[in-house]
Design a protein around this motif. Structure first.
Motif, PDB file in Angstrom:
ATOM      1  N   LEU A   6       0.825  -1.194   0.000  1.00  0.00           N
ATOM      2  CA  LEU A   6       0.000   0.000   0.000  1.00  0.00           C
ATOM      3  C   LEU A   6       0.866   1.254   0.000  1.00  0.00           C
ATOM      4  O   LEU A   6       1.915   1.291   0.634  1.00  0.00           O
ATOM      5  CB  LEU A   6      -0.915   0.017   1.228  1.00  0.00           C
ATOM      6  CG  LEU A   6      -1.943  -1.120   1.332  1.00  0.00           C
ATOM      7  CD1 LEU A   6      -2.746  -0.980   2.602  1.00  0.00           C
ATOM      8  CD2 LEU A   6      -2.861  -1.149   0.116  1.00  0.00           C
ATOM      9  N   PRO A   7       0.459   2.285  -0.709  1.00  0.00           N
ATOM     10  CA  PRO A   7       1.212   3.553  -0.683  1.00  0.00           C
ATOM     11  C   PRO A   7       1.004   4.268   0.646  1.00  0.00           C
ATOM     12  O   PRO A   7      -0.112   4.344   1.161  1.00  0.00           O
ATOM     13  CB  PRO A   7       0.610   4.339  -1.845  1.00  0.00           C
ATOM     14  CG  PRO A   7      -0.764   3.794  -1.997  1.00  0.00           C
ATOM     15  CD  PRO A   7      -0.697   2.348  -1.626  1.00  0.00           C
ATOM     16  N   THR A   8       2.086   4.786   1.206  1.00  0.00           N
ATOM     17  CA  THR A   8       2.005   5.471   2.507  1.00  0.00           C
ATOM     18  C   THR A   8       2.793   6.767   2.456  1.00  0.00           C
ATOM     19  O   THR A   8       3.748   6.926   1.672  1.00  0.00           O
ATOM     20  CB  THR A   8       2.574   4.587   3.630  1.00  0.00           C
ATOM     21  OG1 THR A   8       3.938   4.257   3.335  1.00  0.00           O
ATOM     22  CG2 THR A   8       1.755   3.314   3.780  1.00  0.00           C
ATOM     23  N   CYS A  20       8.376  10.961   4.088  1.00  0.00           N
ATOM     24  CA  CYS A  20       8.854   9.675   3.588  1.00  0.00           C
ATOM     25  C   CYS A  20       7.729   9.009   2.796  1.00  0.00           C
ATOM     26  O   CYS A  20       6.636   8.771   3.325  1.00  0.00           O
ATOM     27  CB  CYS A  20       9.293   8.771   4.735  1.00  0.00           C
ATOM     28  SG  CYS A  20      10.765   9.374   5.588  1.00  0.00           S
ATOM     29  N   VAL A  21       8.005   8.735   1.555  1.00  0.00           N
ATOM     30  CA  VAL A  21       7.048   8.104   0.656  1.00  0.00           C
ATOM     31  C   VAL A  21       7.463   6.647   0.499  1.00  0.00           C
ATOM     32  O   VAL A  21       8.599   6.354   0.131  1.00  0.00           O
ATOM     33  CB  VAL A  21       7.008   8.812  -0.714  1.00  0.00           C
ATOM     34  CG1 VAL A  21       5.945   8.182  -1.606  1.00  0.00           C
ATOM     35  CG2 VAL A  21       6.753  10.300  -0.535  1.00  0.00           C
ATOM     36  N   ILE A  59      10.221   3.839  -1.934  1.00  0.00           N
ATOM     37  CA  ILE A  59       9.105   3.414  -2.793  1.00  0.00           C
ATOM     38  C   ILE A  59       9.429   2.045  -3.384  1.00  0.00           C
ATOM     39  O   ILE A  59      10.497   1.831  -3.954  1.00  0.00           O
ATOM     40  CB  ILE A  59       8.862   4.449  -3.907  1.00  0.00           C
ATOM     41  CG1 ILE A  59       8.261   5.726  -3.322  1.00  0.00           C
ATOM     42  CG2 ILE A  59       7.921   3.883  -4.958  1.00  0.00           C
ATOM     43  CD1 ILE A  59       7.940   6.786  -4.348  1.00  0.00           C
ATOM     44  N   ALA A  60       8.474   1.118  -3.249  1.00  0.00           N
ATOM     45  CA  ALA A  60       8.676  -0.226  -3.786  1.00  0.00           C
ATOM     46  C   ALA A  60       8.404  -0.295  -5.282  1.00  0.00           C
ATOM     47  O   ALA A  60       9.054  -1.049  -6.003  1.00  0.00           O
ATOM     48  CB  ALA A  60       7.775  -1.217  -3.048  1.00  0.00           C
ATOM     49  N   GLY A  66       0.981   7.112 -10.151  1.00  0.00           N
ATOM     50  CA  GLY A  66       1.564   7.518  -8.873  1.00  0.00           C
ATOM     51  C   GLY A  66       2.473   8.717  -9.010  1.00  0.00           C
ATOM     52  O   GLY A  66       2.482   9.624  -8.165  1.00  0.00           O
ATOM     53  N   ALA A  67       3.266   8.746 -10.092  1.00  0.00           N
ATOM     54  CA  ALA A  67       4.151   9.892 -10.320  1.00  0.00           C
ATOM     55  C   ALA A  67       3.332  11.166 -10.537  1.00  0.00           C
ATOM     56  O   ALA A  67       3.698  12.241 -10.039  1.00  0.00           O
ATOM     57  CB  ALA A  67       5.049   9.624 -11.517  1.00  0.00           C
ATOM     58  N   GLN A  68       2.218  11.056 -11.274  1.00  0.00           N
ATOM     59  CA  GLN A  68       1.375  12.231 -11.513  1.00  0.00           C
ATOM     60  C   GLN A  68       0.755  12.727 -10.212  1.00  0.00           C
ATOM     61  O   GLN A  68       0.622  13.937  -9.993  1.00  0.00           O
ATOM     62  CB  GLN A  68       0.271  11.876 -12.517  1.00  0.00           C
ATOM     63  CG  GLN A  68      -0.624  13.037 -12.914  1.00  0.00           C
ATOM     64  CD  GLN A  68       0.119  14.071 -13.740  1.00  0.00           C
ATOM     65  OE1 GLN A  68       0.660  13.750 -14.793  1.00  0.00           O
ATOM     66  NE2 GLN A  68       0.134  15.317 -13.288  1.00  0.00           N
ATOM     67  N   TRP A  69       0.387  11.811  -9.328  1.00  0.00           N
ATOM     68  CA  TRP A  69      -0.180  12.180  -8.029  1.00  0.00           C
ATOM     69  C   TRP A  69       0.825  12.998  -7.217  1.00  0.00           C
ATOM     70  O   TRP A  69       0.511  14.059  -6.680  1.00  0.00           O
ATOM     71  CB  TRP A  69      -0.568  10.911  -7.263  1.00  0.00           C
ATOM     72  CG  TRP A  69      -1.478  11.137  -6.093  1.00  0.00           C
ATOM     73  CD1 TRP A  69      -1.324  12.070  -5.123  1.00  0.00           C
ATOM     74  CD2 TRP A  69      -2.670  10.428  -5.782  1.00  0.00           C
ATOM     75  NE1 TRP A  69      -2.320  11.990  -4.199  1.00  0.00           N
ATOM     76  CE2 TRP A  69      -3.180  10.990  -4.569  1.00  0.00           C
ATOM     77  CE3 TRP A  69      -3.355   9.374  -6.349  1.00  0.00           C
ATOM     78  CZ2 TRP A  69      -4.332  10.519  -3.969  1.00  0.00           C
ATOM     79  CZ3 TRP A  69      -4.505   8.915  -5.744  1.00  0.00           C
ATOM     80  CH2 TRP A  69      -4.997   9.484  -4.581  1.00  0.00           C
ATOM     81  N   LEU A  70       2.067  12.521  -7.145  1.00  0.00           N
ATOM     82  CA  LEU A  70       3.096  13.250  -6.416  1.00  0.00           C
ATOM     83  C   LEU A  70       3.406  14.581  -7.090  1.00  0.00           C
ATOM     84  O   LEU A  70       3.626  15.607  -6.425  1.00  0.00           O
ATOM     85  CB  LEU A  70       4.365  12.398  -6.318  1.00  0.00           C
ATOM     86  CG  LEU A  70       4.245  11.128  -5.444  1.00  0.00           C
ATOM     87  CD1 LEU A  70       5.486  10.259  -5.621  1.00  0.00           C
ATOM     88  CD2 LEU A  70       4.074  11.507  -3.980  1.00  0.00           C
ATOM     89  N   TRP A  71       3.421  14.574  -8.417  1.00  0.00           N
ATOM     90  CA  TRP A  71       3.724  15.799  -9.171  1.00  0.00           C
ATOM     91  C   TRP A  71       2.677  16.880  -8.898  1.00  0.00           C
ATOM     92  O   TRP A  71       3.020  18.053  -8.736  1.00  0.00           O
ATOM     93  CB  TRP A  71       3.786  15.459 -10.654  1.00  0.00           C
ATOM     94  CG  TRP A  71       4.212  16.580 -11.542  1.00  0.00           C
ATOM     95  CD1 TRP A  71       3.440  17.341 -12.354  1.00  0.00           C
ATOM     96  CD2 TRP A  71       5.555  17.095 -11.696  1.00  0.00           C
ATOM     97  NE1 TRP A  71       4.185  18.271 -13.011  1.00  0.00           N
ATOM     98  CE2 TRP A  71       5.494  18.146 -12.632  1.00  0.00           C
ATOM     99  CE3 TRP A  71       6.785  16.762 -11.137  1.00  0.00           C
ATOM    100  CZ2 TRP A  71       6.614  18.856 -13.019  1.00  0.00           C
ATOM    101  CZ3 TRP A  71       7.903  17.470 -11.532  1.00  0.00           C
ATOM    102  CH2 TRP A  71       7.815  18.507 -12.457  1.00  0.00           C
TER     103      TRP A  71
END
Length: 375
Positions: A6-8, A20-21, A59-60, A66-71
Motif C-alpha cells: 500500500l502507498p504510505t 517519507c514516501v 518506494i517499492a 503515482g508519479a502524476q499524483w506526487l507531481w
C-alpha cells in the motif's frame, strides 16, 4: 511493519521535516478503498514550507499514475530537496516537459446565455439548410424516377409500404378505437346534460375525421416507423454500408430516401382512413351504450354531419404528414455519427422533431382551411 503493498506517507523529524514516501505507488494500489482518503488527509496536514524534504527512496514500485499524483502534490514542479532513486527519474523528467500543460476548464453556461443562444441558432440553421438540401435532392430524384419509371426502386417502395403501412394497422386500430370510445363517453356526458344527445355524431365526426384521425395516425407512425427509419440509416452508417453504396455508385437519395418518402405518402392516407373508421366504430358503440343511439342512426347521420371536404382535408393531411415524417427520419438518420451513442440520440431527436413538425403542420392546416368544410 507497514504493508509494502500500500502507498504510505509519513512525516519524520530529522534535520528538517521530511516526508517519507513508501509502498507501491501504482494505480491498482491507489484505487483500493480508503487509500486515497488517507493520503489526502496526510497531504492536507503537511506544513507549507518550501524547505520541506521529500524522500522517495523507500518506494517499492511507481507508475505514471503515482508519479502524476506526487507531481500534482508538489505544485507541478520538483521540490528543492528531493531524494529520488535513479530508476524513477524518467517519470518526472517526462512530467517536467508536459507539466506546464493544463487541460482547459470546461465551462457550463445556461441556455439563455448569449454564447449558448448563438450556438443553438447555428445548430438550428445548419439543420434547416441540410433539410432544405434533402428536399431539393428528393425533387431531383422524383424527376429522375418520373423520367424512367422502369428503372425505379419498386421493390424498395413495396417493402416500405408493407413495413410502414400494413404492419401499423394493428396499433392504429387499437389506439383509434380507444380514442373513439373515450371521446364519445366524455362528449355524451356533457351533451346529455343540455339535452343535445343527437349532436354527438357531429362532434365525433368532425373531430375524428378532420383532426384526431390524421394527427393520431401521424404520431403513431412517427414513433413507430420514423424511429425505425432513423435507426436503419444510423446502423448503415455505423456498419459503413452507406459509404459502400457511394463507392458502388448507388446514391442514397434514389435508393434509400425517395422510396421511404413515396411509401409514407401512399401509406399515411390509407392509415388515416383506417384510423378514422375504427375510431368512429368505437365512438358508435360508446354512443349506443351511453346515450342509446343506434348504429343505424349514427351511420345515417354521419354523412350529413360531416361535409365531404373534411374527408379530403384529412387525406391531404395524411399525405403531407407522411412526407414530413419520412424526410425528418431520413435527415437525422444520415447525420448519425458512426458510434452507438449518436445512434440513440439521433433516433430520439428524430421522433421528437417529427411529432413537433406534424403538430405544427396540423396548426397550419387549421389556419389555411379554417373556412372550409363547414355549413
Amino acid at each position: 511493519m507497514p504493508n509494502r503493498q500500500l502507498p504510505t506517507l509519513t512525516i519524520e523529524k530529522r534535520d528538517s521535516p521530511t516526508v517519507c514516501v513508501a509502498g507501491r505507488w501504482q494505480v491498482h494500489a491507489l484505487t483500493r478503498p480508503g487509500v486515497a482518503k488517507d493520503i489526502k488527509t496526510t497531504l492536507s496536514g503537511l506544513p507549507k514550507d518550501a524547505s520541506l524534504h521529500w524522500d522517495l527512496s523507500h518506494i517499492a514500485a511507481l507508475d505514471h499514475i503515482g508519479a502524476q499524483w506526487l507531481w500534482n502534490t508538489w505544485g507541478r514542479k520538483r521540490p528543492q530537496r528531493l531524494a529520488l532513486p535513479q530508476r524513477y527519474e524518467q517519470f518526472f523528467k517526462r512530467l517536467e516537459k508536459t507539466g506546464t500543460l493544463t487541460l482547459p476548464k470546461k465551462t457550463t453556461q445556461p441556455w439563455y446565455a448569449p454564447a449558448s443562444l448563438a450556438r443553438m441558432m447555428n445548430i438550428f440553421a445548419e439543420h434547416v439548410l441540410s433539410f432544405i438540401g434533402l428536399i431539393g435532392q428528393l425533387a431531383l430524384d422524383l424527376g429522375r424516377f418520373a423520367a424512367r419509371p422502369q428503372r425505379g426502386p419498386w421493390k424498395e417502395i413495396s417493402a416500405n409500404i408493407f413495413h410502414i403501412g400494413y404492419q401499423a394497422l394493428g396499433i392504429t386500430a387499437l389506439v383509434g378505437f380507444l380514442i373513439g370510445v373515450v371521446l364519445s363517453y366524455l362528449s355524451a356526458q356533457q351533451l346529455h346534460t343540455f339535452g343535445g344527445d343527437i349532436y354527438l355524431v357531429n362532434i365525433l365526426g368532425m373531430s375524428i375525421i378532420r383532426e384526431l384521425g390524421p394527427l393520431l395516425a401521424a404520431i403513431l407512425v412517427a414513433g413507430r416507423s420514423g424511429s425505425a427509419i432513423t435507426a436503419q440509416l444510423g446502423v448503415m452508417r455505423v456498419t459503413e454500408e452507406l459509404d459502400a453504396m457511394l463507392v458502388m455508385g448507388m446514391p442514397h437519395g434514389f435508393r434509400l430516401i425517395m422510396p421511404k418518402v413515396i411509401a409514407l405518402a401512399i401509406s399515411m392516407p390509407l392509415l388515416v382512413v383506417w384510423t378514422d373508421v375504427v375510431a368512429l366504430i368505437g365512438g358508435m358503440f360508446a354512443a349506443q351504450a351511453e346515450l342509446s343511439l343506434s348504429p343505424t342512426y349514427f351511420l345515417q347521420s354521419l354523412p350529413d354531419a360531416v361535409p365531404l371536404a373534411n374527408y379530403w382535408i384529412g387525406i391531404g393531411k395524411g399525405v403531407v404528414f407522411g412526407c414530413l415524417i419520412a424526410l425528418v427520419a431520413c435527415h437525422f438518420g444520415l447525420r448519425i455519427e458512426p458510434n452507438t451513442e449518436s445512434l440513440g440520440q439521433g433516433t430520439t431527436l428524430s421522433v421528437v422533431t417529427a411529432i413537433t413538425i406534424v403538430i405544427l403542420a396540423d396548426a397550419v392546416f387549421a389556419i389555411v382551411f379554417k373556412g372550409v368544410g363547414f355549413y
